[in-house]
Design a protein around this motif. Structure first.
Motif, PDB file in Angstrom:
ATOM      1  N   ALA A   1       0.829  -1.206   0.000  1.00  0.00           N
ATOM      2  CA  ALA A   1       0.000   0.000   0.000  1.00  0.00           C
ATOM      3  C   ALA A   1       0.866   1.259   0.000  1.00  0.00           C
ATOM      4  O   ALA A   1       0.589   2.223  -0.716  1.00  0.00           O
ATOM      5  N   LEU A   2       1.915   1.247   0.803  1.00  0.00           N
ATOM      6  CA  LEU A   2       2.819   2.398   0.829  1.00  0.00           C
ATOM      7  C   LEU A   2       3.497   2.579  -0.528  1.00  0.00           C
ATOM      8  O   LEU A   2       3.628   3.706  -1.019  1.00  0.00           O
ATOM      9  N   GLY A   3       3.918   1.476  -1.132  1.00  0.00           N
ATOM     10  CA  GLY A   3       4.554   1.565  -2.440  1.00  0.00           C
ATOM     11  C   GLY A   3       3.641   2.163  -3.497  1.00  0.00           C
ATOM     12  O   GLY A   3       4.097   2.872  -4.395  1.00  0.00           O
ATOM     13  N   ALA A   4       2.332   1.880  -3.387  1.00  0.00           N
ATOM     14  CA  ALA A   4       1.374   2.431  -4.342  1.00  0.00           C
ATOM     15  C   ALA A   4       1.214   3.934  -4.170  1.00  0.00           C
ATOM     16  O   ALA A   4       0.895   4.642  -5.133  1.00  0.00           O
ATOM     17  N   MET A   5       1.430   4.434  -2.967  1.00  0.00           N
ATOM     18  CA  MET A   5       1.282   5.865  -2.705  1.00  0.00           C
ATOM     19  C   MET A   5       2.556   6.663  -3.000  1.00  0.00           C
ATOM     20  O   MET A   5       2.492   7.844  -3.330  1.00  0.00           O
ATOM     21  N   LEU A   6       3.697   6.029  -2.875  1.00  0.00           N
ATOM     22  CA  LEU A   6       4.958   6.724  -3.097  1.00  0.00           C
ATOM     23  C   LEU A   6       5.225   6.887  -4.592  1.00  0.00           C
ATOM     24  O   LEU A   6       4.852   6.039  -5.393  1.00  0.00           O
ATOM     25  N   PRO A   7       5.876   7.996  -4.982  1.00  0.00           N
ATOM     26  CA  PRO A   7       6.287   8.129  -6.384  1.00  0.00           C
ATOM     27  C   PRO A   7       7.363   7.095  -6.705  1.00  0.00           C
ATOM     28  O   PRO A   7       8.056   6.615  -5.805  1.00  0.00           O
ATOM     29  N   GLU A   8       7.484   6.759  -7.981  1.00  0.00           N
ATOM     30  CA  GLU A   8       8.476   5.767  -8.365  1.00  0.00           C
ATOM     31  C   GLU A   8       9.870   6.250  -7.997  1.00  0.00           C
ATOM     32  O   GLU A   8      10.263   7.375  -8.323  1.00  0.00           O
ATOM     33  N   ALA A   9      10.598   5.405  -7.308  1.00  0.00           N
ATOM     34  CA  ALA A   9      11.934   5.776  -6.859  1.00  0.00           C
ATOM     35  C   ALA A   9      12.901   5.739  -8.031  1.00  0.00           C
ATOM     36  O   ALA A   9      12.998   4.737  -8.736  1.00  0.00           O
ATOM     37  N   VAL A  10      13.599   6.853  -8.221  1.00  0.00           N
ATOM     38  CA  VAL A  10      14.572   6.964  -9.311  1.00  0.00           C
ATOM     39  C   VAL A  10      15.902   7.382  -8.717  1.00  0.00           C
ATOM     40  O   VAL A  10      15.980   8.350  -7.963  1.00  0.00           O
TER      41      VAL A  10
END
Length: 303
Positions: free
Chosen positions: A253-262
């Protein structure tokens, strides 16, 4: 007191994972050492497969070394003392397996969930770019699911050795090396490529744990101890699996809310956020559902 001769079977039984890793490495190294073909056909792996395999192995070996081997080493003296007391031996073994699953299940799931970020933070710099990060992370997804099995094998092999039955884990280890080789040769020709080498290692570790547990449980049951995976162990594993599922859901769920890590910095932020939340959720659920395992993991005696 173990002699060098007597320690040999123990080393062979415990070393099957490393032997399989060596076999994996030899197969992955073929393009660099020999060339792009084998018996006149294109070899399915490209150069860099060995590097990807090695980098992924470094990540899964961390929880194994810090937790799994430590647990097995800690309970081995007790198992040796209780060699002639089957009920006490079984009680210690059950506690070790419960703690192994309590730590190993979230380690497996957690490393799968943060595979890309973990690889990026540790390795992505210079010539090691996003494509290499994705490649290593894919291999890590093959290794990570069996962290709990790698840990369990250390406990089960030591249990056989404590009972002066070192030949059984050696026979199983030899069989797993053969199976690993067969799976390696098969899976590299699938879309998994070098990740198939990691998946093969995981499959063999799970099978090794299952076989060792079955044989040891059958032997001890004949001495009136009951099943190794009794109601208490099964319930403990179920609670650990539930806590792991809650942890995984929170991280997803947290990953879905965070912007894609670059980039390394972005992936470091994402990694810290996911690991922090996952640890908090797991510990919170475990505090309610598995207080005994949590106290043991924290090095506290039961109250």
């Amino acid at each position: 007191r173990a002699t060098i001769h007597g320690a040999g079977p123990l080393m062979l039984g415990l070393g099957v994972l490393q032997v399989n890793i060596v076999v994996d490495g030899l197969i992955a190294s073929w393009p660099s050492i020999v060339g792009p073909t084998i018996f006149g056909i294109d070899y399915p792996l490209e150069e860099g497969a060995m590097t990807a395999l090695t980098n992924a192995a470094r990540l899964y070996e961390f929880p194994l070394g810090v937790f799994g081997i430590s647990i097995a080493t800690a309970i081995f003296p007790a198992l040796s003392r209780q060699n002639n007391d089957a009920p006490a031996f079984m009680a210690t073994l059950r506690r070790g397996l419960r703690l192994t699953m309590f730590i190993g299940l979230p380690a497996s799931a957690g490393l799968m969930l943060v595979s890309r970020e973990a690889v990026g933070v540790l390795f992505q710099r210079g010539a090691f770019g996003p494509e290499e990060t994705a490649r290593v992370a894919f291999v890590l997804l093959g290794f990570a699911p069996a962290i709990w099995a790698y840990q369990a094998n250390h406990i089960l092999t030591r249990a056989f050795y404590a009972r002066k039955q070192p030949v059984t884990p050696v026979k199983v280890a030899v069989a797993m090396v053969g199976l690993n080789l067969a799976l390696n040769i098969t899976l590299i020709f699938t879309p998994l490529r070098e990740a198939g080498l990691a998946a093969s290692t995981s499959i063999c570790a799970v099978l090794q744990a299952a076989i060792l547990a079955r044989v040891l449980s059958r032997t001890l049951r004949s001495e009136g101890t009951g099943a190794m995976v009794d109601r208490a162990v099964a319930a403990s594993v179920a609670r650990s699996a539930l806590a792991t599922a809650c942890m995984a859901a929170a991280v997803v769920a947290l990953g879905a809310m965070l912007p894609e890590a670059v980039g390394p910095r972005g992936m470091a932020i994402s990694l810290c956020a996911k690991v922090g939340l996952g640890a908090l959720v797991y510990l919170a659920v475990a505090r309610v559902s598995s207080p005994e395992e949590l106290r043991a993991a924290l090095g506290r005696r039961a109250s």
